[in-house]
Each structure stands twice: as structure tokens, then as C-alpha cells.
Enzyme design. Sequence first.
Site, mmCIF file in Angstrom:
data_model
loop_
_atom_site.group_PDB
_atom_site.id
_atom_site.type_symbol
_atom_site.label_atom_id
_atom_site.label_comp_id
_atom_site.label_asym_id
_atom_site.label_seq_id
_atom_site.Cartn_x
_atom_site.Cartn_y
_atom_site.Cartn_z
ATOM 1 N N ALA A 102 34.873 73.232 47.806
ATOM 2 C CA ALA A 102 35.167 74.198 46.752
ATOM 3 C C ALA A 102 33.907 74.810 46.157
ATOM 4 O O ALA A 102 33.890 75.982 45.770
ATOM 5 C CB ALA A 102 35.976 73.528 45.649
ATOM 6 N N GLU A 103 32.845 74.023 46.078
ATOM 7 C CA GLU A 103 31.616 74.477 45.428
ATOM 8 C C GLU A 103 30.775 75.387 46.304
ATOM 9 O O GLU A 103 30.281 76.418 45.845
ATOM 10 C CB GLU A 103 30.775 73.271 45.008
#
Length: 204
Positions: A102-103
Site C-alpha cells: 500500500a505504501e
Amino acid sequence: MRARLSSFFVMFSAVFVFNLLSISTHAQVYEYVNEDGIKVLTSRKPDANKYTVTEHGCFGMCRTGINWHDTPLNHDAYASEVNAASAQYGVDKALVRAIMHAESWFETQALSHAGAQGLMQLMPATQTRFEVTDVYDPRQNIQAGTQYLAWLLTEFDQDIDRVIAAYNAGENAVKRYQGIPPFNETREYLRRVKILHSRYQLVP
């Protein structure tokens, strides 16, 4: 440009496929569909006379329109580093991988508009807190990010929702609101990480 980044492109089919590109440190990302119907993300501004171009101010959290239930997972990238950090700090490796996905989409040189860096998008204060000397070194970045997750898990009594929210908004924001902060970005971040976490848990 600090270093060459590989990034991803998305095919307009049932499957998302990612391409290689270079991302510059100013974090401006351009999106367009090329002649083959492939959605391309790049830091180099495309010819606006040739393509319909959409500008994004960041790479990770600004991505919209992705079905997180279907988008391909990455079980292999930095497997030894993730396994080692997970074992050392007692953090579910599926959570580590979901956060990383996600990052940064597994990009070692990723840099957000807010100044978060590397695979697990560590802010400068977090780097200092966990004695990171090279934030773009995968081992150090994953170790520090996982150590931070371990600390958050203890701080928030193993409440995964609050841990994920704190990783995005900071532990003080979670404490201040006594739960998930009412920030659109944080709520979207929580949603996508929980989806990714549950999917990564399906594969040992």
C-alpha cells in the site's frame, strides 16, 4: 532524480500489470493510456497533444480506481528481509507485506509528497527513532517499519485497525480521536491495507 525507480502500469483487462519507469523525488506523477491501451504512470510529462494526461501529486496513496480485491499481490519481493523482520519483532509478515504494498508498491526509492521514504515509507522522525542510517536500503527500511508496527501493536493492544491507522496518520492522531481519525486518506488507507492483509494471509 535521486535514482532510477521501477514502477508499474495497469492493463485495461481483468488483470493489473505493472511496468518499469523512473520516479523523480518531486513526486509528481503523470498518468495516461498509451497506444496499446495500457495505463502508464511516469514522472516524465507526456505529450499532451498525443495523450489525455492526468496529474497526481503522489504515487502510492493517490492511486484510485484499483480493485484491491483483484490487483496482483507480490509474495516474492524482499522475502528474506520480510521474513527476518517478521520473526525478529513478532509481526505477521502478511501485515508487513500489505503495508509495503500500500505504501510504495515495493519501490525502494519511493518518496512521498510528505517526505516519507523507501519501501515502508518511513518519515524522518521514524528513521531517527529506529536508528535508520540508509532509508533506501531494503533491509534497514523493512526492519524499522516492522519494528514500528511491533511497537504500535503493543501500544494499541493488538488492535489491527488502530495500528494500521496509526501507521498512516501517526499514533498521536489515533490517541487524540480515541480510534480511527476522521481523515479520508486514513480511512481509505485502512480499507486497502485490510484488504491486502487478508489476501496476503491466504498464502503462507
